[in-house]
Design an enzyme around this catalytic site. Structure first.
Site, PDB file in Angstrom:
ATOM      1  N   HIS A  46       0.857  -1.052  -0.047  1.00 58.55           N
ATOM      2  CA  HIS A  46       0.134   0.056  -0.045  1.00 58.55           C
ATOM      3  C   HIS A  46       0.759   1.163   0.141  1.00 58.55           C
ATOM      4  O   HIS A  46       2.002   1.112   0.466  1.00 58.55           O
ATOM      5  CB  HIS A  46      -0.811   0.144   1.142  1.00 58.55           C
ATOM      6  CG  HIS A  46      -1.989  -1.160   1.022  1.00 58.55           C
ATOM      7  ND1 HIS A  46      -3.198  -0.825   1.888  1.00 58.55           N
ATOM      8  CD2 HIS A  46      -2.163  -2.059   0.667  1.00 58.55           C
ATOM      9  CE1 HIS A  46      -3.962  -1.775   1.824  1.00 58.55           C
ATOM     10  NE2 HIS A  46      -3.373  -2.727   1.026  1.00 58.55           N
ATOM     11  N   GLU A  48       0.842   4.053   1.813  1.00 65.00           N
ATOM     12  CA  GLU A  48       1.360   4.327   3.348  1.00 65.00           C
ATOM     13  C   GLU A  48       2.297   3.427   3.710  1.00 65.00           C
ATOM     14  O   GLU A  48       3.361   4.042   4.250  1.00 65.00           O
ATOM     15  CB  GLU A  48       0.030   4.195   4.123  1.00 65.00           C
ATOM     16  CG  GLU A  48      -0.997   5.064   3.887  1.00 65.00           C
ATOM     17  CD  GLU A  48      -2.282   4.237   3.152  1.00 65.00           C
ATOM     18  OE1 GLU A  48      -3.393   4.531   3.629  1.00 65.00           O
ATOM     19  OE2 GLU A  48      -1.973   3.592   2.186  1.00 65.00           O
ATOM     20  N   CYS A  76      -6.510   2.208   5.677  1.00 62.83           N
ATOM     21  CA  CYS A  76      -7.206   0.788   5.972  1.00 62.83           C
ATOM     22  C   CYS A  76      -6.768   0.544   7.368  1.00 62.83           C
ATOM     23  O   CYS A  76      -5.557   1.104   7.929  1.00 62.83           O
ATOM     24  CB  CYS A  76      -6.691  -0.156   4.992  1.00 62.83           C
ATOM     25  SG  CYS A  76      -5.143  -1.135   5.058  1.00 62.83           S
TER      26      CYS A  76
END
Length: 145
Positions: A46, A48, A76
């Site tokens: 992801h 992040e 998430c």
């Protein structure tokens, strides 16, 4: 957030879900990341995670409490876990997770790892939501053919 959107556009150009993130320290971008799940075929790739890992390497510490993260989509639970583990002080995100699965605010204040984080959502929300909506609309159109 403009820098995170640039990262999202890079993901889009590579056929990835267009999500971008940047980690900032003292008002300066120190790392960038964008979604690479399809390219890498790794579930944890992801935006992040990419940005946090680069920031930790740059600062030579897994704790980066002087940092903030800007991400184009509400994080998430996995990414919020990484934010908390890295001791990041604040999360800014653009678009809200439409299906309401993120639990961002709850996780940020849960003190699960003896740390809490501030959260501010809706930063450049329209621009962040638009790039995602366009991507998924195009994808649905391609699948119809």
């Amino acid at each position: 957030m403009k820098e995170a959107l640039k990262c999202a556009r890079k993901a889009l150009a590579e056929g990835e879900v267009p999500i971008g993130a940047v980690v900032v320290a003292d008002g300066k971008v120190i790392s960038r990341g964008y979604n690479k799940r399809t390219k890498k075929q790794i579930a944890t790739a992801h935006a992040e995670i990419e940005a946090i890992e680069k920031a930790c390497r740059k600062l030579k510490s897994w704790r980066i409490p002087e940092c903030e993260i800007y991400v184009t989509l509400e994080p998430c639970p996995m990414c919020m876990g990484a934010v908390l583990n890295a001791r990041i002080k604040k999360v800014y995100f653009g678009a809200y997770e439409a299906k309401g699965r993120s639990m961002t605010a709850e996780l940020a204040q849960s003190n699960l790892v003896n740390h809490t984080a501030e959260v501010e959502g809706g930063v450049m929300e329209k621009e962040c939501a638009e790039i995602l909506s366009s991507f998924f609309s195009s994808m649905r159109e391609r699948l119809k053919k």
